[in-house]
Design a protein around this motif. Structure first.
Motif, PDB file in Angstrom:
ATOM      1  N   TYR A  11       0.985  -1.049  -0.003  1.00 15.58           N
ATOM      2  CA  TYR A  11      -0.113   0.049   0.168  1.00 15.58           C
ATOM      3  C   TYR A  11       0.882   1.317  -0.017  1.00 15.58           C
ATOM      4  O   TYR A  11       1.487   1.431   0.696  1.00 15.58           O
ATOM      5  CB  TYR A  11      -0.924  -0.009   1.122  1.00 15.58           C
ATOM      6  N   LYS A  12       0.645   2.042  -1.141  1.00 11.73           N
ATOM      7  CA  LYS A  12       1.553   3.190  -1.102  1.00 11.73           C
ATOM      8  C   LYS A  12       2.836   2.988  -1.114  1.00 11.73           C
ATOM      9  O   LYS A  12       3.433   2.377  -1.769  1.00 11.73           O
ATOM     10  CB  LYS A  12       0.738   4.522  -0.233  1.00 11.73           C
ATOM     11  N   LYS A  13       3.680   3.899  -0.032  1.00  7.09           N
ATOM     12  CA  LYS A  13       5.052   3.742   0.007  1.00  7.09           C
ATOM     13  C   LYS A  13       5.592   3.261   1.280  1.00  7.09           C
ATOM     14  O   LYS A  13       5.947   4.395   2.110  1.00  7.09           O
ATOM     15  CB  LYS A  13       5.779   4.698  -0.581  1.00  7.09           C
ATOM     16  N   SER A  14       5.660   2.061   1.670  1.00 11.21           N
ATOM     17  CA  SER A  14       6.016   1.734   2.860  1.00 11.21           C
ATOM     18  C   SER A  14       7.566   1.286   2.861  1.00 11.21           C
ATOM     19  O   SER A  14       8.012   0.408   2.204  1.00 11.21           O
ATOM     20  CB  SER A  14       5.337   0.516   3.349  1.00 11.21           C
ATOM     21  N   THR A  37      -1.645  -4.827  -5.135  1.00 11.79           N
ATOM     22  CA  THR A  37      -1.790  -3.557  -4.427  1.00 11.79           C
ATOM     23  C   THR A  37      -3.144  -2.834  -5.250  1.00 11.79           C
ATOM     24  O   THR A  37      -3.471  -3.397  -6.252  1.00 11.79           O
ATOM     25  CB  THR A  37      -0.517  -2.695  -4.868  1.00 11.79           C
ATOM     26  N   THR A  39      -2.863   0.499  -4.997  1.00  8.50           N
ATOM     27  CA  THR A  39      -2.378   1.919  -4.994  1.00  8.50           C
ATOM     28  C   THR A  39      -0.876   1.678  -5.962  1.00  8.50           C
ATOM     29  O   THR A  39       0.059   1.892  -5.215  1.00  8.50           O
ATOM     30  CB  THR A  39      -1.930   2.379  -3.771  1.00  8.50           C
ATOM     31  N   ASN A  41       2.198   1.968  -8.109  1.00  3.67           N
ATOM     32  CA  ASN A  41       3.347   3.259  -8.085  1.00  3.67           C
ATOM     33  C   ASN A  41       4.839   2.804  -8.308  1.00  3.67           C
ATOM     34  O   ASN A  41       4.900   1.554  -8.499  1.00  3.67           O
ATOM     35  CB  ASN A  41       3.253   4.143  -6.577  1.00  3.67           C
ATOM     36  N   TYR A  43       7.481   3.045  -6.625  1.00  2.00           N
ATOM     37  CA  TYR A  43       8.148   2.531  -5.603  1.00  2.00           C
ATOM     38  C   TYR A  43       7.975   0.957  -5.738  1.00  2.00           C
ATOM     39  O   TYR A  43       8.734   0.303  -5.752  1.00  2.00           O
ATOM     40  CB  TYR A  43       7.783   3.038  -4.306  1.00  2.00           C
ATOM     41  N   ASP A  67      -9.628  -5.279  -0.573  1.00  2.00           N
ATOM     42  CA  ASP A  67      -8.163  -5.392  -0.946  1.00  2.00           C
ATOM     43  C   ASP A  67      -7.896  -6.851  -0.480  1.00  2.00           C
ATOM     44  O   ASP A  67      -7.043  -7.392  -1.115  1.00  2.00           O
ATOM     45  CB  ASP A  67      -7.325  -4.516  -0.356  1.00  2.00           C
ATOM     46  N   ASP A 216       2.083   4.608  12.447  1.00  2.00           N
ATOM     47  CA  ASP A 216       1.449   4.874  11.386  1.00  2.00           C
ATOM     48  C   ASP A 216       0.653   3.937  10.629  1.00  2.00           C
ATOM     49  O   ASP A 216      -0.025   3.725   9.643  1.00  2.00           O
ATOM     50  CB  ASP A 216       2.334   5.264  10.200  1.00  2.00           C
ATOM     51  N   THR A 218      -2.586   1.249  10.221  1.00  2.00           N
ATOM     52  CA  THR A 218      -3.808   1.388   9.868  1.00  2.00           C
ATOM     53  C   THR A 218      -4.658   1.356  11.304  1.00  2.00           C
ATOM     54  O   THR A 218      -5.503   1.848  11.588  1.00  2.00           O
ATOM     55  CB  THR A 218      -4.638   0.517   8.826  1.00  2.00           C
TER      56      THR A 218
END
Length: 263
Positions: A11-14, A37, A39, A41, A43, A67, A216, A218
């Protein structure tokens, strides 16, 4: 193709994603590994290229539950583990799970004990973990673990099963397991739903993966917004009359404090 797949849910940029990928690639027996994913991207794309992994993109995501379901349906293997991007898996996780599956092919889910990771330190025991292990104790007896009352006994006082520690026996569980309106209790919802099906809940009482707790995450954010307490009450009502559910929920809410990261 191997019978087991780790689907890394990104998810996003971890900055923890690579550690998770390394841990599932570094298993004592070879398994399939891929990324899912909602999201996409650069990365995630670059991480997939680095480790030569396929990326499965959920273009119609409408929540956490969707998801999770998408991740479990990305590939057709007998066993699937949703590896959360912040977590890590010990060397023998897949080996232990596969061995149990061969003994209990009628299992619905196979899951292990776990430890928590806080500020990069492993915490193998705390009050919250001890309570969960007590709730899971009856599931150690595999002859009984197919009984509906035993499966549900592990869930009636709280969510004792750690989602990333779970492997699904795909032929024995529905494709839609998690999808619901919840934001936090999507996994507890799934375990309650699946518990009604014929089959065993196979518990491996070994700490074979690490679940990361951080500011951070969820879960931490949801707890701070008091969303979890409302969802917990809805879940307790599936096991208890409303008056009892409210009392149990008040006690259960106190355990959420353990999800706060101590600095």
């Amino acid at each position: 193709m191997n019978i087991h797949t780790f689907v890394v849910l990104a998810y996003k940029k971890s900055n923890k994603l690579e550690s998770c990928i390394k841990s599932v690639l570094n298993q004592s027996i070879k398994t399939n590994v891929m990324i899912a994913t909602s999201t996409p991207n650069k990365y995630i794309e670059n991480m997939a290229k680095k480790y030569k992994l396929e990326v499965c993109v959920n273009k119609e995501s409408n929540g956490i539950g969707n998801d999770f379901d998408f991740a479990t349906n990305c590939i057709d293997t007998k066993l699937i583990t949703i590896a959360h991007q912040d977590d890590i898996y010990d060397f023998d996780y897949a080996k232990e799970v596969i061995e149990k599956y061969k003994k209990f092919p009628d299992a619905l889910i196979i899951f292990t004990d776990y430890y928590e990771i806080k500020n990069e330190k492993k915490e193998k025991s705390n009050i919250n973990l001890k309570i969960k292990r007590i709730l899971l104790f009856p599931l150690r007896f595999h002859r009984l673990s197919g009984l509906k009352i035993i499966k549900r006994s592990a869930l009636r006082f709280g969510n004792s099963i750690c989602c990333p520690a779970v492997t699904f026996v795909t032929k024995n569980v529905p494709k839609e397991k998690f999808s619901c309106k919840f934001k936090c209790d999507v996994d507890w919802y799934a375990w309650e739903k699946i518990s009604k099906n014929k089959g065993k809940y196979i518990y491996i009482p070994k700490k074979l993966m690490g679940h990361r707790i951080h500011e951070d995450s969820t879960t931490t954010k949801i707890i701070e917004n008091n969303i979890r307490t409302e969802e917990d009450l809805e879940m307790f009502k599936k096991f208890w009359p409303t008056c009892l559910a409210k009392k149990i929920n008040k006690l259960y809410a106190k355990s959420e404090n353990n999800n706060q990261v101590k600095q």
